[in-house]
Design a protein around this motif. Sequence first.
Motif, PDB file in Angstrom:
ATOM      1  N   HIS A   5      39.618  54.048  34.140  1.00 33.93           N
ATOM      2  CA  HIS A   5      39.953  53.529  35.299  1.00 33.93           C
ATOM      3  C   HIS A   5      40.598  54.689  36.272  1.00 33.93           C
ATOM      4  O   HIS A   5      40.160  54.915  37.375  1.00 33.93           O
ATOM      5  CB  HIS A   5      41.002  52.457  34.966  1.00 33.93           C
ATOM      6  CG  HIS A   5      41.364  51.898  36.338  1.00 33.93           C
ATOM      7  ND1 HIS A   5      42.635  52.268  36.691  1.00 33.93           N
ATOM      8  CD2 HIS A   5      41.221  50.653  37.065  1.00 33.93           C
ATOM      9  CE1 HIS A   5      43.105  51.408  37.786  1.00 33.93           C
ATOM     10  NE2 HIS A   5      42.297  50.756  37.851  1.00 33.93           N
TER      11      HIS A   5
ATOM     12  N   ARG B 160      40.302  52.489  49.560  1.00 31.94           N
ATOM     13  CA  ARG B 160      40.479  51.602  48.544  1.00 31.94           C
ATOM     14  C   ARG B 160      39.423  51.236  47.788  1.00 31.94           C
ATOM     15  O   ARG B 160      38.278  51.761  47.792  1.00 31.94           O
ATOM     16  CB  ARG B 160      40.670  50.199  49.455  1.00 31.94           C
ATOM     17  CG  ARG B 160      39.527  49.766  50.155  1.00 31.94           C
ATOM     18  CD  ARG B 160      40.085  48.563  51.046  1.00 31.94           C
ATOM     19  NE  ARG B 160      38.636  47.961  51.602  1.00 31.94           N
ATOM     20  CZ  ARG B 160      38.712  47.111  52.717  1.00 31.94           C
ATOM     21  NH1 ARG B 160      39.839  46.232  52.995  1.00 31.94           N
ATOM     22  NH2 ARG B 160      37.644  46.503  53.109  1.00 31.94           N
TER      23      ARG B 160
ATOM     24  N   THR C  97      37.716  47.867  45.419  1.00 33.96           N
ATOM     25  CA  THR C  97      37.769  46.627  45.036  1.00 33.96           C
ATOM     26  C   THR C  97      37.003  46.123  43.631  1.00 33.96           C
ATOM     27  O   THR C  97      36.158  47.036  43.413  1.00 33.96           O
ATOM     28  CB  THR C  97      37.099  45.688  46.297  1.00 33.96           C
ATOM     29  OG1 THR C  97      37.145  44.288  46.121  1.00 33.96           O
ATOM     30  CG2 THR C  97      35.707  46.080  46.472  1.00 33.96           C
TER      31      THR C  97
ATOM     32  N   TYR D 252      44.387  44.145  34.899  1.00 33.28           N
ATOM     33  CA  TYR D 252      44.071  44.597  36.139  1.00 33.28           C
ATOM     34  C   TYR D 252      45.508  44.633  37.102  1.00 33.28           C
ATOM     35  O   TYR D 252      45.970  45.302  37.981  1.00 33.28           O
ATOM     36  CB  TYR D 252      43.093  43.833  37.149  1.00 33.28           C
ATOM     37  CG  TYR D 252      41.682  43.878  36.457  1.00 33.28           C
ATOM     38  CD1 TYR D 252      40.970  45.160  35.910  1.00 33.28           C
ATOM     39  CD2 TYR D 252      40.829  42.712  36.327  1.00 33.28           C
ATOM     40  CE1 TYR D 252      40.163  45.440  35.380  1.00 33.28           C
ATOM     41  CE2 TYR D 252      39.294  42.994  35.605  1.00 33.28           C
ATOM     42  CZ  TYR D 252      39.147  44.178  35.369  1.00 33.28           C
ATOM     43  OH  TYR D 252      37.900  44.368  34.435  1.00 33.28           O
ATOM     44  N   GLU D 253      46.026  43.387  37.201  1.00 33.24           N
ATOM     45  CA  GLU D 253      47.327  43.130  37.936  1.00 33.24           C
ATOM     46  C   GLU D 253      48.481  44.102  37.396  1.00 33.24           C
ATOM     47  O   GLU D 253      49.159  44.635  38.290  1.00 33.24           O
ATOM     48  CB  GLU D 253      47.986  41.839  37.813  1.00 33.24           C
ATOM     49  CG  GLU D 253      47.078  40.835  38.461  1.00 33.24           C
ATOM     50  CD  GLU D 253      47.169  39.467  38.215  1.00 33.24           C
ATOM     51  OE1 GLU D 253      47.862  38.898  37.028  1.00 33.24           O
ATOM     52  OE2 GLU D 253      46.959  38.520  39.096  1.00 33.24           O
TER      53      GLU D 253
ATOM     54  N   TRP E 154      46.225  46.229  40.991  1.00 32.39           N
ATOM     55  CA  TRP E 154      45.445  45.511  41.634  1.00 32.39           C
ATOM     56  C   TRP E 154      46.054  44.290  42.264  1.00 32.39           C
ATOM     57  O   TRP E 154      46.767  43.629  41.763  1.00 32.39           O
ATOM     58  CB  TRP E 154      44.214  45.121  40.863  1.00 32.39           C
ATOM     59  CG  TRP E 154      43.381  46.362  40.364  1.00 32.39           C
ATOM     60  CD1 TRP E 154      43.589  47.071  39.298  1.00 32.39           C
ATOM     61  CD2 TRP E 154      41.981  46.789  41.109  1.00 32.39           C
ATOM     62  NE1 TRP E 154      42.587  48.015  39.061  1.00 32.39           N
ATOM     63  CE2 TRP E 154      41.774  47.795  40.437  1.00 32.39           C
ATOM     64  CE3 TRP E 154      41.225  46.370  42.213  1.00 32.39           C
ATOM     65  CZ2 TRP E 154      40.537  48.601  40.718  1.00 32.39           C
ATOM     66  CZ3 TRP E 154      40.050  47.353  42.643  1.00 32.39           C
ATOM     67  CH2 TRP E 154      39.822  48.214  41.832  1.00 32.39           C
ATOM     68  N   ARG E 155      45.702  44.091  43.544  1.00 32.39           N
ATOM     69  CA  ARG E 155      46.139  43.056  44.206  1.00 32.39           C
ATOM     70  C   ARG E 155      45.157  41.884  44.681  1.00 32.39           C
ATOM     71  O   ARG E 155      44.309  42.392  45.357  1.00 32.39           O
ATOM     72  CB  ARG E 155      47.128  43.498  45.645  1.00 32.39           C
ATOM     73  CG  ARG E 155      47.354  42.271  46.342  1.00 32.39           C
ATOM     74  CD  ARG E 155      48.426  43.031  47.700  1.00 32.39           C
ATOM     75  NE  ARG E 155      47.411  43.951  48.595  1.00 32.39           N
ATOM     76  CZ  ARG E 155      46.612  43.442  49.575  1.00 32.39           C
ATOM     77  NH1 ARG E 155      46.635  42.192  49.649  1.00 32.39           N
ATOM     78  NH2 ARG E 155      45.935  44.126  50.222  1.00 32.39           N
ATOM     79  N   ARG E 156      45.300  40.730  44.292  1.00 32.22           N
ATOM     80  CA  ARG E 156      44.224  39.669  44.585  1.00 32.22           C
ATOM     81  C   ARG E 156      44.380  39.494  45.896  1.00 32.22           C
ATOM     82  O   ARG E 156      45.396  39.071  46.744  1.00 32.22           O
ATOM     83  CB  ARG E 156      44.700  38.312  44.043  1.00 32.22           C
ATOM     84  CG  ARG E 156      43.487  37.151  44.123  1.00 32.22           C
ATOM     85  CD  ARG E 156      43.925  35.948  43.448  1.00 32.22           C
ATOM     86  NE  ARG E 156      43.294  35.068  43.509  1.00 32.22           N
ATOM     87  CZ  ARG E 156      43.028  34.200  44.540  1.00 32.22           C
ATOM     88  NH1 ARG E 156      43.899  34.075  45.523  1.00 32.22           N
ATOM     89  NH2 ARG E 156      42.083  33.169  44.631  1.00 32.22           N
TER      90      ARG E 156
ATOM     91  N   PHE F 194      39.789  41.582  44.202  1.00 30.62           N
ATOM     92  CA  PHE F 194      41.198  42.257  44.324  1.00 30.62           C
ATOM     93  C   PHE F 194      40.644  43.526  44.964  1.00 30.62           C
ATOM     94  O   PHE F 194      39.664  43.991  44.921  1.00 30.62           O
ATOM     95  CB  PHE F 194      41.376  42.693  42.790  1.00 30.62           C
ATOM     96  CG  PHE F 194      41.883  41.460  41.950  1.00 30.62           C
ATOM     97  CD1 PHE F 194      43.241  41.382  41.834  1.00 30.62           C
ATOM     98  CD2 PHE F 194      41.196  40.405  41.440  1.00 30.62           C
ATOM     99  CE1 PHE F 194      43.881  40.282  41.041  1.00 30.62           C
ATOM    100  CE2 PHE F 194      41.519  39.288  40.749  1.00 30.62           C
ATOM    101  CZ  PHE F 194      42.982  39.404  40.717  1.00 30.62           C
ATOM    102  N   VAL F 195      41.987  44.219  45.323  1.00 31.99           N
ATOM    103  CA  VAL F 195      41.847  45.641  46.097  1.00 31.99           C
ATOM    104  C   VAL F 195      43.033  46.465  45.305  1.00 31.99           C
ATOM    105  O   VAL F 195      44.031  45.944  45.207  1.00 31.99           O
ATOM    106  CB  VAL F 195      41.870  45.512  47.656  1.00 31.99           C
ATOM    107  CG1 VAL F 195      40.822  44.855  48.058  1.00 31.99           C
ATOM    108  CG2 VAL F 195      43.091  44.918  48.110  1.00 31.99           C
ATOM    109  N   LEU F 196      42.899  47.721  45.405  1.00 31.85           N
ATOM    110  CA  LEU F 196      43.517  48.686  45.036  1.00 31.85           C
ATOM    111  C   LEU F 196      43.647  49.840  46.126  1.00 31.85           C
ATOM    112  O   LEU F 196      42.537  50.456  46.282  1.00 31.85           O
ATOM    113  CB  LEU F 196      43.316  49.116  43.815  1.00 31.85           C
ATOM    114  CG  LEU F 196      44.315  50.210  42.969  1.00 31.85           C
ATOM    115  CD1 LEU F 196      45.447  49.845  42.743  1.00 31.85           C
ATOM    116  CD2 LEU F 196      43.553  50.625  41.821  1.00 31.85           C
TER     117      LEU F 196
END
Length: 184
Positions: free
Chosen positions: A125, A136, A138, A151-152, A156-158, A176-178
Amino acid sequence: MTINNVSLTPHAGEEGTELLEELCDAYADAYGVEPGEEKTAAFRHRAEKQFTRPGFALMTARNEGRLVGFVFGYTLPAGDTHWWGGVQPEPSAEFLEETGSRTWVLSEIEVRRAWQSKGVGRALHDAVLGARGEERATLATGSDAPALPVYESWGWRRVGRIPGDEGDYYSAYDLFVLKLPVSR
């Protein structure tokens, strides 16, 4: 790069095609299914389509020559909002805008069962996302997927949920995005 006797190697799309059988085998092992089963066949179909997408990148993890994990994805093209189609709650138009260099889709991240919870997934990752130039990343996953808490924990943000297409594994997917670049 080598981590815990596992070497990480980046690959381009044409190499993905050459590695497809190994990728399918590792994918099947990660899910505890046989390589010829429907789930693996669906993975093969997705992977073959993605090898030629813009911004495609594949990172493999090997131990003593054996593929133990991989991650791959691609860049969303300019103007393409299909990825965000139907997401609820509906984000702003600015959020949905794609420039061809804004968002990288983390499409697959898989680790063989014997190598799970040993840091291989996190190493893959961070290595692939650390090499990206997009703003970003996703990903989409089922709301009850076992990897969701992972992921969280990785930041990562939902941002919402989209309905699945006919024949998809899940009837709906959480998106999700990061923010990139990834920092630990």
